[in-house]
Design an enzyme around this catalytic site. Structure first.
Site, PDB file in Angstrom:
ATOM      1  N   VAL A  11      38.007  53.897  86.977  1.00 36.40           N
ATOM      2  CA  VAL A  11      38.095  53.293  87.849  1.00 36.40           C
ATOM      3  C   VAL A  11      39.672  54.207  89.149  1.00 36.40           C
ATOM      4  CG1 VAL A  11      36.734  51.679  88.363  1.00 36.40           C
ATOM      5  CG2 VAL A  11      38.801  51.892  87.949  1.00 36.40           C
ATOM      6  N   LYS A  12      40.358  54.202  87.738  1.00 38.07           N
ATOM      7  CA  LYS A  12      41.890  55.064  88.492  1.00 38.07           C
ATOM      8  C   LYS A  12      42.257  54.990  89.681  1.00 38.07           C
ATOM      9  CE  LYS A  12      40.657  59.288  85.652  1.00 38.07           C
ATOM     10  NZ  LYS A  12      39.726  59.211  85.391  1.00 38.07           N
ATOM     11  N   ARG A  13      42.047  53.375  89.766  1.00 39.32           N
ATOM     12  CA  ARG A  13      42.405  52.530  91.362  1.00 39.32           C
ATOM     13  C   ARG A  13      43.845  52.803  91.675  1.00 39.32           C
ATOM     14  NH1 ARG A  13      37.843  53.708  92.157  1.00 39.32           N
ATOM     15  NH2 ARG A  13      36.355  52.290  93.349  1.00 39.32           N
TER      16      ARG A  13
END
Length: 283
Positions: A84-86
């Site tokens: 998700v690379k949040r």
């Protein structure tokens, strides 16, 4: 990694792969693809890595399929890395942590990818919740996209930006492993790894050496995209990871997924990827 080999299979249902599998680019095609991958490799692979974007593009029904995939992986005993690379600050980062790392959350995964470019400490809510729930995170450190070097290789008073990520992960893991005591020392001669891993592209060449990074000191898993279809083999893995190769979890997507949709073909492709990764990552 020890039991199934150092490979993580991406579940990336982008339109081209759906078409290759003879599926429509809709929620039904998405579901059949994702669960088909999991049916073929579940219980046979170290982890699967669903790419959230390809589920989100189908709206609420696509996210519901992602929930189903994560639940099915848990039932199969297969670890999940939700890509998700949040990254954010304060209560927003806490919200992301709650969404993906809280026990009982509909989108809970065993680990998530995080973007640290608002500062490594901005990830604190996720780092702390992952430690409390026995989950993990993979922090972007060195990515293979050409634009990434402009930020990640940048020099600061304390070294490089990528170096800050390496140092932050190493500090977090040292603290966690020390608190675990002798019981967290690992088994079967395999050293224990902490919950904070890094994303380091397998095609980043000499960057680790040029930036003076000590990846082995991280004492955490190193998620390595770029293996297989993107060109990284034994020589590239040796150059990038050196003595830290035993910590590498090689991420492959197209190299396995394009063999589908037949389960036996996916399994054969997975077995080939595991054999190649084991050979390449043996010190």
């Amino acid at each position: 990694m020890h039991a199934h080999g150092p490979v993580c299979v991406g579940i990336d249902p982008h339109p081209g792969l759906l078409e290759r599998w003879g599926l429509d680019d809709d929620v039904d095609g998405l579901r059949r693809f994702a669960l088909g991958v999991l049916e073929a490799v579940g219980g046979r692979v170290a982890a699967v890595k669903p790419q959230s974007a390809f589920f989100e593009r189908h709206g609420a029904r696509g996210v519901a399929v992602l929930e189903e995939v994560l639940a099915a992986a848990r039932s199969a005993g297969t670890l999940t890395v939700l890509d998700v690379k949040r990254g954010d600050i304060g209560s927003t980062m806490a919200g992301y942590a709650d969404a993906y790392l809280r026990d009982g959350a509909p989108l809970a995964a065993d680990a998530v990818t995080l973007s640290p470019y608002l500062g490594f400490e901005s990830l604190r809510p996720a780092l702390d919740l992952a430690r409390r729930t026995g989950r993990g995170v993979f922090v972007l450190a060195l990515t293979s996209n050409p634009e990434g070097a402009g930020v990640q290789h940048a020099r600061t008073a304390g070294g490089s930006v990528a170096g800050q990520m390496v140092a932050g992960a190493a500090e977090e893991n040292a603290r966690t492993l020390a608190e675990a005591g002798p019981d967290g020392a690992g088994t079967d001669g395999v050293a224990a790894l902490g919950p904070v891993g890094l994303v380091v592209g397998a095609t980043t060449g000499s960057a680790v050496h040029e930036l003076g990074l000590d990846l082995a000191a991280v004492r955490g898993p190193l998620l390595a995209p770029g293996v297989g279809a993107q060109g990284a083999g034994a020589a590239e893995l040796a150059e990038v990871f050196g003595d830290a190769r035993s910590q590498v979890l090689a991420a492959t997507s197209r190299g396995v997924l394009r063999a589908g949709p037949e389960p036996h073909a996916l399994r054969d492709a997975l077995d080939a990827a595991v054999d190649a990764a084991r050979a390449a990552l043996t010190l």
